[in-house]
Motif scaffolding. Structure first.
Motif, PDB file in Angstrom:
ATOM      1  N   THR A  26     -82.026 -19.791 112.658  1.00 25.01           N
ATOM      2  CA  THR A  26     -81.860 -19.901 111.214  1.00 25.01           C
ATOM      3  C   THR A  26     -81.181 -18.629 110.710  1.00 25.01           C
ATOM      4  OG1 THR A  26     -83.964 -18.835 110.715  1.00 25.01           O
ATOM      5  CG2 THR A  26     -84.001 -21.246 111.022  1.00 25.01           C
ATOM      6  N   GLN A  27     -80.718 -18.684 109.473  1.00 28.45           N
ATOM      7  CA  GLN A  27     -80.154 -17.478 108.870  1.00 28.45           C
ATOM      8  C   GLN A  27     -81.198 -16.373 108.814  1.00 28.45           C
ATOM      9  OE1 GLN A  27     -78.596 -18.757 105.060  1.00 28.45           O
ATOM     10  NE2 GLN A  27     -76.648 -19.396 105.955  1.00 28.45           N
ATOM     11  N   GLU A  28     -82.425 -16.733 108.551  1.00 30.21           N
ATOM     12  CA  GLU A  28     -83.504 -15.754 108.486  1.00 30.21           C
ATOM     13  C   GLU A  28     -83.723 -15.081 109.837  1.00 30.21           C
ATOM     14  OE1 GLU A  28     -83.699 -18.917 107.312  1.00 30.21           O
ATOM     15  OE2 GLU A  28     -83.772 -18.512 105.152  1.00 30.21           O
ATOM     16  N   GLN A  29     -83.708 -15.869 110.906  1.00 25.46           N
ATOM     17  CA  GLN A  29     -83.913 -15.302 112.241  1.00 25.46           C
ATOM     18  C   GLN A  29     -82.780 -14.366 112.633  1.00 25.46           C
ATOM     19  OE1 GLN A  29     -84.333 -19.172 114.066  1.00 25.46           O
ATOM     20  NE2 GLN A  29     -86.503 -18.797 114.534  1.00 25.46           N
ATOM     21  N   GLU A  32     -83.066 -11.128 110.651  1.00 21.83           N
ATOM     22  CA  GLU A  32     -84.136 -10.271 111.165  1.00 21.83           C
ATOM     23  C   GLU A  32     -83.689  -9.548 112.436  1.00 21.83           C
ATOM     24  OE1 GLU A  32     -88.558 -10.866 113.014  1.00 21.83           O
ATOM     25  OE2 GLU A  32     -88.063 -12.009 111.202  1.00 21.83           O
ATOM     26  N   GLU A  33     -82.988 -10.252 113.296  1.00 20.21           N
ATOM     27  CA  GLU A  33     -82.533  -9.660 114.562  1.00 20.21           C
ATOM     28  C   GLU A  33     -81.549  -8.507 114.347  1.00 20.21           C
ATOM     29  OE1 GLU A  33     -83.187 -10.260 117.880  1.00 20.21           O
ATOM     30  OE2 GLU A  33     -84.808 -11.616 117.310  1.00 20.21           O
ATOM     31  N   ILE A  34     -80.746  -8.594 113.293  1.00 23.99           N
ATOM     32  CA  ILE A  34     -79.743  -7.548 113.077  1.00 23.99           C
ATOM     33  C   ILE A  34     -80.134  -6.578 111.965  1.00 23.99           C
ATOM     34  CG2 ILE A  34     -77.867  -8.940 114.008  1.00 23.99           C
ATOM     35  CD1 ILE A  34     -76.913  -9.399 111.139  1.00 23.99           C
ATOM     36  N   GLY A  35     -81.299  -6.788 111.364  1.00 25.83           N
ATOM     37  CA  GLY A  35     -81.792  -5.852 110.365  1.00 25.83           C
ATOM     38  C   GLY A  35     -81.133  -5.959 109.001  1.00 25.83           C
ATOM     39  N   LEU A  36     -80.693  -7.154 108.644  1.00 22.16           N
ATOM     40  CA  LEU A  36     -80.102  -7.381 107.331  1.00 22.16           C
ATOM     41  C   LEU A  36     -80.854  -8.517 106.635  1.00 22.16           C
ATOM     42  CD1 LEU A  36     -76.328  -7.080 108.267  1.00 22.16           C
ATOM     43  CD2 LEU A  36     -77.709  -5.414 107.033  1.00 22.16           C
ATOM     44  N   SER A  37     -80.544  -8.755 105.384  1.00 19.92           N
ATOM     45  CA  SER A  37     -81.262  -9.782 104.631  1.00 19.92           C
ATOM     46  C   SER A  37     -80.695 -11.174 104.911  1.00 19.92           C
ATOM     47  CB  SER A  37     -81.172  -9.498 103.131  1.00 19.92           C
ATOM     48  OG  SER A  37     -79.868  -9.765 102.659  1.00 19.92           O
ATOM     49  N   PRO A  38     -81.543 -12.195 104.797  1.00 25.26           N
ATOM     50  CA  PRO A  38     -81.045 -13.565 104.932  1.00 25.26           C
ATOM     51  C   PRO A  38     -79.976 -13.880 103.886  1.00 25.26           C
ATOM     52  CG  PRO A  38     -83.427 -13.542 105.082  1.00 25.26           C
ATOM     53  CD  PRO A  38     -82.999 -12.148 104.685  1.00 25.26           C
ATOM     54  N   THR A  57     -71.650  -4.726 112.141  1.00 26.47           N
ATOM     55  CA  THR A  57     -72.408  -5.948 111.881  1.00 26.47           C
ATOM     56  C   THR A  57     -71.902  -7.089 112.749  1.00 26.47           C
ATOM     57  OG1 THR A  57     -72.912  -5.254 109.620  1.00 26.47           O
ATOM     58  CG2 THR A  57     -73.074  -7.615 110.106  1.00 26.47           C
ATOM     59  N   LEU A  58     -70.600  -7.219 112.869  1.00 30.59           N
ATOM     60  CA  LEU A  58     -70.039  -8.270 113.718  1.00 30.59           C
ATOM     61  C   LEU A  58     -70.467  -8.074 115.167  1.00 30.59           C
ATOM     62  CD1 LEU A  58     -68.294 -10.787 114.006  1.00 30.59           C
ATOM     63  CD2 LEU A  58     -66.325  -9.279 114.295  1.00 30.59           C
ATOM     64  N   VAL A  64     -76.527 -10.695 119.376  1.00 35.94           N
ATOM     65  CA  VAL A  64     -77.679 -11.575 119.177  1.00 35.94           C
ATOM     66  C   VAL A  64     -77.339 -13.014 119.573  1.00 35.94           C
ATOM     67  CG1 VAL A  64     -79.169 -12.624 117.421  1.00 35.94           C
ATOM     68  CG2 VAL A  64     -78.771 -10.153 117.410  1.00 35.94           C
ATOM     69  N   LEU A  65     -76.141 -13.453 119.239  1.00 34.68           N
ATOM     70  CA  LEU A  65     -75.746 -14.830 119.536  1.00 34.68           C
ATOM     71  C   LEU A  65     -75.208 -14.998 120.950  1.00 34.68           C
ATOM     72  CD1 LEU A  65     -74.069 -15.830 116.152  1.00 34.68           C
ATOM     73  CD2 LEU A  65     -76.423 -16.224 116.908  1.00 34.68           C
ATOM     74  N   ASN A  66     -75.079 -13.879 121.660  1.00 38.43           N
ATOM     75  CA  ASN A  66     -74.574 -13.889 123.028  1.00 38.43           C
ATOM     76  C   ASN A  66     -73.200 -14.553 123.103  1.00 38.43           C
ATOM     77  OD1 ASN A  66     -74.723 -13.210 125.751  1.00 38.43           O
ATOM     78  ND2 ASN A  66     -75.616 -15.183 126.306  1.00 38.43           N
ATOM     79  N   VAL A  67     -72.332 -14.119 122.192  1.00 36.91           N
ATOM     80  CA  VAL A  67     -70.965 -14.635 122.104  1.00 36.91           C
ATOM     81  C   VAL A  67     -70.016 -13.444 122.179  1.00 36.91           C
ATOM     82  CG1 VAL A  67     -69.309 -15.817 120.609  1.00 36.91           C
ATOM     83  CG2 VAL A  67     -71.682 -16.586 120.673  1.00 36.91           C
ATOM     84  N   PRO A  68     -69.004 -13.486 123.031  1.00 36.50           N
ATOM     85  CA  PRO A  68     -68.042 -12.387 123.060  1.00 36.50           C
ATOM     86  C   PRO A  68     -67.411 -12.222 121.674  1.00 36.50           C
ATOM     87  CG  PRO A  68     -67.640 -13.906 124.882  1.00 36.50           C
ATOM     88  CD  PRO A  68     -68.662 -14.546 123.990  1.00 36.50           C
TER      89      PRO A  68
END
Length: 80
Positions: A26-29, A32-38, A57-58, A64-68
């Protein structure tokens, strides 16, 4: 954000949304993983809101998304 780059940021936001959903987050998850607000993630992903993001941020989102990270930067104009 320069007006000339608005479409690029919108494409970037849509790609972030695509890969986030593909990973089942989710946007919330993600926020949280990157330390920013939903709300920040929501603004980045929304095609009707112009929101710039930093490379840091990118890079965090890509991790987190495990995407190059380059996948986010392959824009429609690059595919022509």
């Amino acid at each position: 954000m320069k007006p000339a780059h608005i479409d690029k940021y919108r494409q970037l936001g849509l790609k972030i949304s695509y890969y986030r959903k593909l990973r089942g987050l989710t946007q919330e998850q993600l926020a949280e993983e990157i330390g920013l607000s939903p709300a920040f993630i929501g603004h980045v992903e929304a095609p009707n809101i112009d929101k710039a993001i930093s490379l840091d941020t990118l890079f965090d989102i890509a991790d987190v998304l495990n995407v190059p990270v380059h996948r986010f930067l392959l824009l429609d104009e690059d595919l022509l």
